[in-house]
Design a protein around this motif. Structure first.
Motif, PDB file in Angstrom:
ATOM      1  N   VAL A  60       0.869  -1.171   0.000  1.00  0.00           N
ATOM      2  CA  VAL A  60       0.000   0.000   0.000  1.00  0.00           C
ATOM      3  C   VAL A  60       0.910   1.227   0.000  1.00  0.00           C
ATOM      4  O   VAL A  60       1.647   1.449   0.968  1.00  0.00           O
ATOM      5  CB  VAL A  60      -0.931   0.029   1.234  1.00  0.00           C
ATOM      6  N   ASP A  61       0.868   2.013  -1.083  1.00  0.00           N
ATOM      7  CA  ASP A  61       1.776   3.154  -1.188  1.00  0.00           C
ATOM      8  C   ASP A  61       1.018   4.455  -1.397  1.00  0.00           C
ATOM      9  O   ASP A  61      -0.208   4.476  -1.484  1.00  0.00           O
ATOM     10  CB  ASP A  61       2.798   2.934  -2.309  1.00  0.00           C
ATOM     11  N   GLY A  62       1.771   5.559  -1.434  1.00  0.00           N
ATOM     12  CA  GLY A  62       1.184   6.860  -1.717  1.00  0.00           C
ATOM     13  C   GLY A  62       0.501   7.539  -0.546  1.00  0.00           C
ATOM     14  O   GLY A  62      -0.182   8.542  -0.717  1.00  0.00           O
ATOM     15  N   GLY A  63       0.662   7.035   0.658  1.00  0.00           N
ATOM     16  CA  GLY A  63       0.027   7.630   1.835  1.00  0.00           C
ATOM     17  C   GLY A  63      -0.048   6.634   2.965  1.00  0.00           C
ATOM     18  O   GLY A  63       0.434   5.499   2.846  1.00  0.00           O
ATOM     19  N   HIS A  64      -0.666   7.044   4.064  1.00  0.00           N
ATOM     20  CA  HIS A  64      -0.795   6.181   5.236  1.00  0.00           C
ATOM     21  C   HIS A  64      -2.271   6.051   5.643  1.00  0.00           C
ATOM     22  O   HIS A  64      -2.717   6.685   6.605  1.00  0.00           O
ATOM     23  CB  HIS A  64       0.009   6.747   6.411  1.00  0.00           C
ATOM     24  N   PRO A  87       0.265   9.372  12.188  1.00  0.00           N
ATOM     25  CA  PRO A  87      -1.103   8.961  12.540  1.00  0.00           C
ATOM     26  C   PRO A  87      -1.299   7.448  12.622  1.00  0.00           C
ATOM     27  O   PRO A  87      -2.038   6.966  13.494  1.00  0.00           O
ATOM     28  CB  PRO A  87      -1.950   9.567  11.410  1.00  0.00           C
ATOM     29  N   LEU A  88      -0.657   6.693  11.741  1.00  0.00           N
ATOM     30  CA  LEU A  88      -0.793   5.231  11.786  1.00  0.00           C
ATOM     31  C   LEU A  88      -0.194   4.665  13.070  1.00  0.00           C
ATOM     32  O   LEU A  88      -0.761   3.757  13.686  1.00  0.00           O
ATOM     33  CB  LEU A  88      -0.109   4.593  10.571  1.00  0.00           C
ATOM     34  N   ILE A  89       0.962   5.185  13.458  1.00  0.00           N
ATOM     35  CA  ILE A  89       1.612   4.710  14.685  1.00  0.00           C
ATOM     36  C   ILE A  89       0.763   5.083  15.900  1.00  0.00           C
ATOM     37  O   ILE A  89       0.559   4.265  16.804  1.00  0.00           O
ATOM     38  CB  ILE A  89       3.036   5.281  14.812  1.00  0.00           C
ATOM     39  N   LYS A  90       0.259   6.318  15.906  1.00  0.00           N
ATOM     40  CA  LYS A  90      -0.582   6.754  17.021  1.00  0.00           C
ATOM     41  C   LYS A  90      -1.820   5.870  17.159  1.00  0.00           C
ATOM     42  O   LYS A  90      -2.201   5.463  18.260  1.00  0.00           O
ATOM     43  CB  LYS A  90      -0.982   8.219  16.827  1.00  0.00           C
ATOM     44  N   LYS A  91      -2.441   5.542  16.028  1.00  0.00           N
ATOM     45  CA  LYS A  91      -3.630   4.682  16.069  1.00  0.00           C
ATOM     46  C   LYS A  91      -3.277   3.284  16.547  1.00  0.00           C
ATOM     47  O   LYS A  91      -4.009   2.672  17.333  1.00  0.00           O
ATOM     48  CB  LYS A  91      -4.295   4.624  14.699  1.00  0.00           C
ATOM     49  N   ALA A  92      -2.135   2.769  16.077  1.00  0.00           N
ATOM     50  CA  ALA A  92      -1.697   1.436  16.504  1.00  0.00           C
ATOM     51  C   ALA A  92      -1.496   1.390  18.021  1.00  0.00           C
ATOM     52  O   ALA A  92      -1.946   0.454  18.693  1.00  0.00           O
ATOM     53  CB  ALA A  92      -0.412   1.054  15.781  1.00  0.00           C
ATOM     54  N   LEU A  93      -0.840   2.403  18.564  1.00  0.00           N
ATOM     55  CA  LEU A  93      -0.596   2.444  20.006  1.00  0.00           C
ATOM     56  C   LEU A  93      -1.903   2.589  20.789  1.00  0.00           C
ATOM     57  O   LEU A  93      -2.080   1.979  21.848  1.00  0.00           O
ATOM     58  CB  LEU A  93       0.366   3.581  20.344  1.00  0.00           C
ATOM     59  N   GLU A  94      -2.827   3.393  20.258  1.00  0.00           N
ATOM     60  CA  GLU A  94      -4.131   3.557  20.910  1.00  0.00           C
ATOM     61  C   GLU A  94      -4.895   2.238  20.972  1.00  0.00           C
ATOM     62  O   GLU A  94      -5.650   1.983  21.921  1.00  0.00           O
ATOM     63  CB  GLU A  94      -4.952   4.604  20.162  1.00  0.00           C
ATOM     64  N   GLN A  95      -4.699   1.386  19.964  1.00  0.00           N
ATOM     65  CA  GLN A  95      -5.406   0.105  19.908  1.00  0.00           C
ATOM     66  C   GLN A  95      -4.554  -1.046  20.454  1.00  0.00           C
ATOM     67  O   GLN A  95      -4.849  -2.216  20.213  1.00  0.00           O
ATOM     68  CB  GLN A  95      -5.862  -0.178  18.476  1.00  0.00           C
ATOM     69  N   ASN A  96      -3.467  -0.696  21.145  1.00  0.00           N
ATOM     70  CA  ASN A  96      -2.589  -1.678  21.802  1.00  0.00           C
ATOM     71  C   ASN A  96      -1.929  -2.652  20.823  1.00  0.00           C
ATOM     72  O   ASN A  96      -1.642  -3.801  21.177  1.00  0.00           O
ATOM     73  CB  ASN A  96      -3.361  -2.452  22.874  1.00  0.00           C
TER      74      ASN A  96
END
Length: 454
Positions: A60-64, A87-96
């Motif tokens: 998956v390219d061209g963005g996150h 944002p992807l990392i932040k969401k991942a951490l929020e969802q454990n």
């Protein structure tokens, strides 16, 4: 390679298709994971992306896109340079969802023990020195990590007969949970990468991750001259302590006394016999001696390495004597402290300094006293930080200051402003990305331009 089944048939997201991302994605796919690689860049012509697609990795390219993170994702392996504000990392951490770097996976799978080296400055030189010294041990060293090959690539063929000598950045170490080196080396902790870590405390905690999982069966080699290293790392470590110091006699580690390097009171060689100039390289040498000493490397072999080793590429690298000028390539000096140390590596020599690069928002006031102390006769400035460095050089009362377009145009000016016996030094005090792809490219261009004057 040890077995790892916990991610078989589970979704693993690899964020960033760099060197480490490619190796990690390929490895996780071989372990049976359902791997997706996400990169903000267009990967339609990327060879690594094509080869991963061929083995069933989803690209998956061209963005996150945030929908990549859901309850089915078991693990995120991030490129070390991508900040935790993504944002992807932040969401991942929020969802454990566990967020790690490839160092974590390599550590879990490796049959070979790790010697991990970290610090604000000196990592590459120390890593290479330890790699050379370990050739005198019972283990065959493999040098990798932040220098050279990705760790998830080298651990696949490494055995118990090897030792992985790994340069590790704070970015890499922050993404570890269970990583457990047999020997960890912590050189220094300065005010670096605060745009990434936010505070010195966060930065120091990231560095300290190198020893968090060590036990009394392991060893921590540390700079006892550094208050931060002692307070943030050594005092909290459960490993055996092996200090090194320029300021005191560390009888359980490495030190200098009367111009001689010692390990546990055994003399190794005179400081003046070392192949590398500068006090900072003496500290790197002491760290390497202490780490190699843990593995029983003979003092004779240590001495041989210290005499013959001429330095890492682009780290105060001796280039040549050209038209009587001694040329040094220190393109890896991407901060003020590294350049300050380089300036004081040539006592009695006048220096023509080439400096400048990416503007990270800092001033260069801390460089002013160093420029005053060192015999700098001229400075050539380029890049985004040109005006800021100009201000610092004026305050330091450098006799000749010139603004040039880039490294290529700086070299002929350096020859014109110097004379036989002088040192021409590329030590930019800045990252390279405003004008060059990497500090390596910047250093190679410098050397190529110097060679035109041979």
């Amino acid at each position: 390679m040890k077995p790892l089944t916990e991610y078989a048939n589970k979704k693993v997201l690899v964020l960033g298709l760099g060197k480490s991302g490619f190796a990690a994605a390929k490895l996780m796919k071989s372990l049976g994971a359902n791997v997706t690689v996400n990169d903000r860049n267009d990967l339609s012509t990327n060879e690594h992306a094509r080869s991963l697609k061929a083995i069933g990795v989803h690209i998956v390219d061209g963005g996150h896109p945030l929908e990549l993170i859901n309850s089915d994702v078991a693990l995120m392996i991030k490129n070390p340079g991508i900040p935790y504000t993504n944002p992807l990392i932040k969401k991942a951490l929020e969802q454990n969802v566990p967020v790690v770097t490839e160092v974590e996976i390599a550590g879990l799978l490796s049959d070979a023990p790790f010697i991990g080296i970290t610090g604000s400055n000196g990592k590459t030189t120390t890593t290479m020195l330890i790699g050379e010294m370990m050739k005198g041990s019972s283990l065959e060293p493999i040098v990798a990590g932040n220098i050279g090959t990705a760790l998830t690539a080298v651990i696949q063929t490494a055995t118990k007969k090897n030792a992985i000598v790994a340069e590790l950045s704070s970015f890499q170490l922050q993404g570890t949970r269970r990583f457990h080196p047999h020997v960890s080396v912590v050189l220094n902790i300065f005010d670096h990468h605060l745009d990434y870590h936010g505070t010195v405390e966060n930065y120091a905690r990231a560095k300290a991750q190198i020893t968090v999982n060590q036990t009394s069966e392991d060893a921590l080699v540390y700079n006892s001259d550094s208050e931060r290293v002692v307070n943030y790392v050594a005092e909290k470590s459960k490993a055996q302590k092996v200090p090194f110091s320029l300021a005191r006699k560390e009888t359980n580690g490495a030190y200098v006394s009367n111009g001689v390097i010692y390990f546990k009171d055994q003399p190794i060689l005179k400081v003046e016999e070392m192949g590398l100039p500068g006090e900072h390289n003496l500290l790197n040498a002491l760290a390497a001696v202490a780490a190699a000493g843990v593995y029983g490397v003979s003092v004779e072999h240590m001495a041989e390495v210290l005499r013959s080793f001429k330095g890492a590429r682009h780290r105060l690298e001796y280039v040549a004597v050209v038209q009587g000028r001694t040329i040094y390539n220190d393109s890896k000096a991407t901060n003020i402290i590294a350049t300050s140390k380089a300036l004081h590596a040539f006592p009695g020599k006048e220096i023509v300094l080439l400096a400048g690069g990416l503007d990270r928002g800092n001033t260069f006031d801390a460089l002013i006293p160093e420029l005053k102390k060192a015999p700098v006769k001229a400075v050539l400035l380029f890049g985004q930080t040109q005006k800021k460095l100009l201000d610092a050089c004026v305050k330091a009362q450098i006799p000749v200051i010139k603004e040039v377009e880039n490294v290529e145009s700086a070299v002929p000016e350096a020859f014109a402003l110097s004379q036989p016996g002088d040192v021409i030094l590329l030590s930019p005090a800045c990252a390279s990305w405003d004008q060059y792809k990497s500090f390596e490219q910047r250093g190679d261009i410098f050397i190529a331009e110097v060679n035109k004057f041979r």
